[in-house]
Design a protein around this motif. Structure first.
Motif, PDB file in Angstrom:
ATOM      1  N   LYS A 163      -4.409 -10.034  -1.803  1.00 17.95           N
ATOM      2  CA  LYS A 163      -3.993 -10.613  -2.695  1.00 17.95           C
ATOM      3  C   LYS A 163      -4.673 -10.301  -3.991  1.00 17.95           C
ATOM      4  CE  LYS A 163      -2.322 -14.849  -0.141  1.00 17.95           C
ATOM      5  NZ  LYS A 163      -2.754 -16.254   0.330  1.00 17.95           N
ATOM      6  N   ILE A 164      -5.883 -10.239  -3.833  1.00 19.53           N
ATOM      7  CA  ILE A 164      -6.861  -9.576  -4.942  1.00 19.53           C
ATOM      8  C   ILE A 164      -6.677  -8.484  -5.469  1.00 19.53           C
ATOM      9  CG2 ILE A 164      -9.256  -9.327  -5.484  1.00 19.53           C
ATOM     10  CD1 ILE A 164     -10.213 -11.219  -3.474  1.00 19.53           C
ATOM     11  N   ILE A 165      -6.399  -7.505  -4.513  1.00 22.21           N
ATOM     12  CA  ILE A 165      -5.847  -6.025  -5.016  1.00 22.21           C
ATOM     13  C   ILE A 165      -4.458  -6.162  -5.728  1.00 22.21           C
ATOM     14  CG2 ILE A 165      -4.663  -4.112  -4.118  1.00 22.21           C
ATOM     15  CD1 ILE A 165      -6.777  -4.000  -1.674  1.00 22.21           C
ATOM     16  N   ALA A 166      -3.451  -7.086  -5.316  1.00 24.25           N
ATOM     17  CA  ALA A 166      -2.437  -7.439  -5.831  1.00 24.25           C
ATOM     18  C   ALA A 166      -2.301  -7.687  -7.458  1.00 24.25           C
ATOM     19  CB  ALA A 166      -1.488  -8.026  -5.206  1.00 24.25           C
ATOM     20  N   SER A 167      -3.380  -8.752  -7.582  1.00 20.01           N
ATOM     21  CA  SER A 167      -3.720  -9.705  -8.849  1.00 20.01           C
ATOM     22  C   SER A 167      -4.471  -8.533  -9.742  1.00 20.01           C
ATOM     23  CB  SER A 167      -4.460 -10.808  -8.571  1.00 20.01           C
ATOM     24  OG  SER A 167      -4.795 -11.496  -9.709  1.00 20.01           O
ATOM     25  N   ASP A 168      -5.624  -7.946  -9.156  1.00 18.07           N
ATOM     26  CA  ASP A 168      -6.358  -7.386 -10.118  1.00 18.07           C
ATOM     27  C   ASP A 168      -6.143  -5.790 -10.191  1.00 18.07           C
ATOM     28  OD1 ASP A 168      -7.143  -9.977 -10.215  1.00 18.07           O
ATOM     29  OD2 ASP A 168      -9.371  -9.599  -9.667  1.00 18.07           O
ATOM     30  N   TYR A 169      -5.540  -5.388  -9.065  1.00 18.04           N
ATOM     31  CA  TYR A 169      -5.563  -4.037  -9.107  1.00 18.04           C
ATOM     32  C   TYR A 169      -3.946  -3.461  -8.611  1.00 18.04           C
ATOM     33  CZ  TYR A 169     -10.722  -3.793  -9.324  1.00 18.04           C
ATOM     34  OH  TYR A 169     -11.957  -4.187  -9.653  1.00 18.04           O
ATOM     35  N   PRO A 170      -3.131  -3.800  -9.354  1.00 15.59           N
ATOM     36  CA  PRO A 170      -1.685  -3.539  -8.695  1.00 15.59           C
ATOM     37  C   PRO A 170      -1.437  -2.202  -8.544  1.00 15.59           C
ATOM     38  CG  PRO A 170      -1.677  -4.266 -11.206  1.00 15.59           C
ATOM     39  CD  PRO A 170      -3.090  -4.499 -10.425  1.00 15.59           C
ATOM     40  N   GLU A 171      -1.958  -1.218  -9.271  1.00 18.57           N
ATOM     41  CA  GLU A 171      -1.752   0.061  -8.872  1.00 18.57           C
ATOM     42  C   GLU A 171      -2.235   0.685  -7.547  1.00 18.57           C
ATOM     43  OE1 GLU A 171      -5.959  -0.078 -10.885  1.00 18.57           O
ATOM     44  OE2 GLU A 171      -4.180  -1.254 -10.927  1.00 18.57           O
ATOM     45  N   TYR A 172      -2.845  -0.131  -6.778  1.00 19.93           N
ATOM     46  CA  TYR A 172      -3.117   0.134  -5.510  1.00 19.93           C
ATOM     47  C   TYR A 172      -2.288  -0.159  -4.265  1.00 19.93           C
ATOM     48  CZ  TYR A 172      -7.786   2.031  -6.927  1.00 19.93           C
ATOM     49  OH  TYR A 172      -9.056   2.536  -7.442  1.00 19.93           O
ATOM     50  N   VAL A 173      -1.510  -1.220  -4.903  1.00 18.47           N
ATOM     51  CA  VAL A 173      -0.560  -1.869  -3.705  1.00 18.47           C
ATOM     52  C   VAL A 173       0.185  -1.004  -2.985  1.00 18.47           C
ATOM     53  CG1 VAL A 173       1.380  -3.382  -3.718  1.00 18.47           C
ATOM     54  CG2 VAL A 173      -0.358  -4.298  -5.291  1.00 18.47           C
ATOM     55  N   SER A 174       0.663  -0.134  -3.589  1.00 19.25           N
ATOM     56  CA  SER A 174       1.623   0.979  -2.857  1.00 19.25           C
ATOM     57  C   SER A 174       0.730   1.324  -1.496  1.00 19.25           C
ATOM     58  CB  SER A 174       2.187   2.152  -3.506  1.00 19.25           C
ATOM     59  OG  SER A 174       1.199   2.694  -4.337  1.00 19.25           O
ATOM     60  N   ALA A 175      -0.769   2.097  -1.935  1.00 14.55           N
ATOM     61  CA  ALA A 175      -1.681   2.594  -1.137  1.00 14.55           C
ATOM     62  C   ALA A 175      -1.908   1.466  -0.004  1.00 14.55           C
ATOM     63  CB  ALA A 175      -2.727   3.001  -1.720  1.00 14.55           C
ATOM     64  N   ALA A 176      -2.001   0.158  -0.286  1.00 19.51           N
ATOM     65  CA  ALA A 176      -2.438  -0.798   0.629  1.00 19.51           C
ATOM     66  C   ALA A 176      -1.215  -0.935   1.739  1.00 19.51           C
ATOM     67  CB  ALA A 176      -2.558  -2.069  -0.092  1.00 19.51           C
ATOM     68  N   GLU A 177      -0.029  -0.837   1.056  1.00 14.99           N
ATOM     69  CA  GLU A 177       1.355  -1.067   1.901  1.00 14.99           C
ATOM     70  C   GLU A 177       1.445   0.104   2.997  1.00 14.99           C
ATOM     71  OE1 GLU A 177       4.353  -1.555  -1.054  1.00 14.99           O
ATOM     72  OE2 GLU A 177       4.215  -3.674  -1.063  1.00 14.99           O
ATOM     73  N   LYS A 178       1.111   1.304   2.476  1.00 15.79           N
ATOM     74  CA  LYS A 178       1.133   2.581   3.044  1.00 15.79           C
ATOM     75  C   LYS A 178       0.064   2.584   4.138  1.00 15.79           C
ATOM     76  CE  LYS A 178       1.754   6.179   0.718  1.00 15.79           C
ATOM     77  NZ  LYS A 178       1.385   7.512   0.163  1.00 15.79           N
ATOM     78  N   PHE A 179      -1.011   2.029   4.063  1.00 16.12           N
ATOM     79  CA  PHE A 179      -1.905   1.943   4.799  1.00 16.12           C
ATOM     80  C   PHE A 179      -1.748   0.846   5.923  1.00 16.12           C
ATOM     81  CE2 PHE A 179      -6.127  -0.363   6.722  1.00 16.12           C
ATOM     82  CZ  PHE A 179      -6.256   0.598   7.387  1.00 16.12           C
ATOM     83  N   ASN A 180      -1.274  -0.379   5.688  1.00 20.93           N
ATOM     84  CA  ASN A 180      -1.193  -1.540   6.603  1.00 20.93           C
ATOM     85  C   ASN A 180       0.306  -1.103   7.444  1.00 20.93           C
ATOM     86  OD1 ASN A 180      -2.968  -2.935   5.515  1.00 20.93           O
ATOM     87  ND2 ASN A 180      -1.680  -3.907   4.095  1.00 20.93           N
ATOM     88  N   SER A 181       1.091  -0.406   7.211  1.00 24.42           N
ATOM     89  CA  SER A 181       2.176   0.036   7.795  1.00 24.42           C
ATOM     90  C   SER A 181       2.012   1.226   8.783  1.00 24.42           C
ATOM     91  CB  SER A 181       3.524   0.225   7.228  1.00 24.42           C
ATOM     92  OG  SER A 181       3.152   1.430   6.275  1.00 24.42           O
ATOM     93  N   ALA A 182       1.104   1.981   8.510  1.00 28.01           N
ATOM     94  CA  ALA A 182       0.428   3.333   9.147  1.00 28.01           C
ATOM     95  C   ALA A 182      -0.205   2.731  10.542  1.00 28.01           C
ATOM     96  CB  ALA A 182      -0.265   4.057   8.426  1.00 28.01           C
ATOM     97  N   ALA A 183      -0.247   3.668  11.507  1.00 30.82           N
ATOM     98  CA  ALA A 183      -0.900   3.575  12.760  1.00 30.82           C
ATOM     99  C   ALA A 183      -2.300   4.394  12.902  1.00 30.82           C
ATOM    100  CB  ALA A 183      -0.309   4.013  14.013  1.00 30.82           C
ATOM    101  N   GLU A 184      -2.571   5.007  11.696  1.00 33.94           N
ATOM    102  CA  GLU A 184      -3.830   5.983  11.518  1.00 33.94           C
ATOM    103  C   GLU A 184      -4.789   5.427  10.494  1.00 33.94           C
ATOM    104  OE1 GLU A 184      -2.818   9.983  13.992  1.00 33.94           O
ATOM    105  OE2 GLU A 184      -2.613   9.847  11.668  1.00 33.94           O
ATOM    106  N   GLY A 185      -6.142   5.807  10.676  1.00 31.98           N
ATOM    107  CA  GLY A 185      -6.954   5.311   9.520  1.00 31.98           C
ATOM    108  C   GLY A 185      -8.459   5.992   9.674  1.00 31.98           C
ATOM    109  N   TYR A 186      -9.163   5.894   8.627  1.00 38.23           N
ATOM    110  CA  TYR A 186     -10.432   6.349   8.705  1.00 38.23           C
ATOM    111  C   TYR A 186     -11.496   5.027   9.137  1.00 38.23           C
ATOM    112  CZ  TYR A 186      -8.704  10.390   6.307  1.00 38.23           C
ATOM    113  OH  TYR A 186      -7.778  11.139   5.836  1.00 38.23           O
TER     114      TYR A 186
END
Length: 630
Positions: A163-186
């Motif tokens: 929610k903080i990302i969506a409110s204060d850093y909306p340009e990061y929302v697409s990256a957040a959605e991509k990561f959350n739906s993916a199965a891999e990560g660092y």
């Protein structure tokens, strides 16, 4: 040539990597009064006290705010490292980790944790990250569901961060959605970044983290659940990287394997605090001996010189935070005193050592002085059940030459040899004199020294690698007087003899029945030393903090006046009454002493000291005892 600085995060004493590019950091140092041999994250602008919640991020924050920028900056853990080598196909476990036995030179070489290999790995690279790990290995379909289903994690906390990302850093929302739906990560919060990237990431990360603090609360959480910011930051790193790739598809990322060290070891050291006029002193005790340690420290302070610096190191065995704080207060107004604590349990080699009676495994800690304090020239060790009546700096000024230690000869052992006392060890039951000859290889038994006070010649020990000799003997068998025997064997014929005044026995309640039977010259030397002792040693079961019926009680009690332990002393001596009057109350001797005093006259008549009958009784007493106690 690029400048590189990597940091490993340590919350306890552990093994350090040797490359000059790598700096260990003690995370959460503000909450830990012990030293582990490296800098802490509690200086300058820091959030060290937040370590239980932020984990290794307290080191990240400290570096960002306090360290000089370098071209590359990165972080690893004390047991988890990045594999900088060319071989990136080493077998991994289910968690995507290479399991290694322990940190040593071969480990560093195999996994590229050397200055040359790290430098090579960073060529033509913006960012190094651990290989992506798939949460399907843990039975989850996506990174979001992995957080939601993980033990100790609460999805509502992660939702607040989103929610903080969506409110204060909306340009990061697409990256957040991509990561959350993916199965891999660092995962594991390990990386090496170019500094401009690191600076942007840090500003973004800690802004979100600070705002998140006001959005969440703990509901009777355990310590694992409270590590919420640390866990969420693993996800935020992925979101940040994905956003950077959106705005800069040419970002050069290199993925490498991760390692995990199974066996925890320690290869660090403690460095001198003072540059000049330093008197290093090591004391070892646990919480039960805090009252004695306090009396000793106070006596050291009272007998010190203002133009000298006293570097006190406490080898501690689970001393409470309260007692540590109280001990610090003893030197709070002394600029020429430093006090540090080091956990003796760091020395894993003592886990399986032989102990008996009131001795604990911690007694072996002094064998590690040559390794831990190898940057010193000399070090004074002194038992905790002592007080000094003289400036200990006198000992430091002694020219030891090529002698390995300075110590006081053990007149109690002299008596054991004279009276034919029977030793008990894994080498067999035998008279003391035979034990010294056969087991300790001491052709001159009179040179056996008492380990209550020792000056270690560290410089000479470094030249001869004496530490390895001590370790070899520690592993070779079970000695009668434990580490004291080991030191006598290794240091034999290399001991500078100190006057008896530097280790005066308080008598343990038997001043008039054991010592008069020694050689007359020894007895008179003992009596002369007691007239003006420089160190008083309360060896034996009758301690001055439990009974006032011991010699030199007042020498002990005076060092607890106006300290928190003064009241404890009164309580110990009087039961429950806290009153200065209690200090003068006559206290009973310990039960074992009273029993011994009742039985010994009959034993002496039936089997006089030194007689074959006496030796027969002692020999089979030890055999039976070993059968019962093991």
């Amino acid at each position: 040539m690029s400048t590189i600085k990597l940091y490993t995060c340590h919350h306890k004493a552990s093994a350090f990597l040797s490359s000059s590019l790598i700096q260990p950091i003690h995370v959460g140092k503000a909450l830990n009064l012990n030293e582990i041999g490296c800098i802490g994250d509690n200086t300058g602008d820091n959030i060290s006290f937040k370590n239980p919640f932020y984990c290794e991020l307290t080191a990240h924050y400290w570096v960002w705010k306090n360290e000089k920028p370098t071209d590359y900056v990165g972080f690893m853990h004390y047991r988890r490292h990045l594999n900088f080598s060319d071989n990136q196909s080493v077998a991994e476990d289910n968690w995507g980790v290479i399991n290694a036995e322990e940190l040593d030179a071969s480990y560093e070489s195999e996994f590229g944790l050397t200055t040359e290999q790290i430098t090579t790995a960073l060529e033509d690279c913006d960012l190094i990250l651990p290989k992506k790990w798939s949460v399907t290995q843990a039975g989850n379909k996506s990174n979001y569901s992995h957080y939601m289903r993980s033990e100790y994690l609460h999805i509502e906390h992660y939702d607040e961060a989103l929610k903080i990302i969506a409110s204060d850093y909306p340009e990061y929302v697409s990256a957040a959605e991509k990561f959350n739906s993916a199965a891999e990560g660092y995962y594991t919060n390990m990386f090496v970044m170019k500094y401009d990237l690191f600076n942007r990431y840090s500003q973004w990360l800690f802004d979100i983290s600070e705002k998140l603090e006001s959005k969440i609360s703990f509901n009777n959480y355990n310590s694992q659940e409270k590590r919420v910011i640390g866990h969420i930051s693993e996800r935020l790193l992925n979101i940040f990287i994905l956003h950077e790739l959106e705005i800069n598809p040419e970002l050069k990322i290199k993925e490498v394997q991760r390692t995990f060290i199974n066996k925890e070891t320690f290869n660090g050291k403690l460095s001198p605090v003072f540059e000049r006029n330093s008197i290093p002193v090591v004391i070892c005790f646990d919480d039960n001996y805090a009252i004695s340690g306090a009396a000793l420290i106070n006596s050291l302070v009272k007998n010190s010189q203002d133009n000298l610096n006293y570097d006190l190191i406490i080898f501690e065995n689970r001393i409470s935070a309260l007692n540590k704080a109280r001990l610090f207060n003893l030197i709070a107004d002394k600029n020429n005193f430093s006090l540090r604590f080091f956990d003796v349990n760091t020395f894993t080699e003592i886990n399986d050592v032989h102990v008996r009676g009131h001795f604990t495994a911690a007694t072996y800690a002094r064998l590690f002085i040559p390794r831990l304090l190898k940057d010193y020239s000399k070090v004074i060790f002194i038992d905790a059940d002592t007080v000094v009546e003289h400036d200990i700096a006198e000992l430091y000024e002694i020219d030891l030459g090529t002698n390995l230690v300075a110590a006081v000869r053990d007149i109690v052992m002299e008596g054991f040899v004279k009276f034919g006392a029977m030793s008990s060890s894994s080498f067999g039951v035998m008279p003391a004199k035979q034990y010294l000859h056969k087991v300790l290889a001491m052709n001159k038994p009179a040179q056996y020294f008492q380990a209550g006070i020792i000056v270690f010649n560290i410089a000479q020990m470094n030249r001869e690698d004496t530490y390895q000799q001590l370790m070899a003997e520690m592993k070779s068998g079970q000695y009668w007087f434990l580490d004291q025997d080991i030191m006598n064997k290794v240091f034999y014929d290399r001991v500078h003899a100190l006057p008896l005044e530097w280790n005066v026995y308080h008598g343990n309640g038997n001043t008039d029945d054991f010592f008069p039977n020694l050689a007359f010259s020894t007895y008179t030397e003992f009596l002369r030393a007691r007239l003006k002792p420089k160190m008083i040693h309360y060896a034996g079961e009758n301690k001055p903090w439990n009974t006032s019926r011991v010699d030199f009680f007042d020498n002990f009690a005076k060092n607890l006046v106006d300290t928190p332990w003064q009241h404890q002393l009164y309580q110990n001596l009087s039961g429950n009454v806290i009153s200065p009057v209690a200090a003068s109350t006559v206290q009973p001797l310990l039960l074992q002493t009273r029993i011994k005093r009742r039985l010994m006259p009959m034993v002496d008549r039936f089997a006089p000291t030194g007689s074959p009958r006496r030796n027969f009784l002692i020999k089979y007493y030890y055999i039976v005892r070993r059968k019962i106690l093991g």
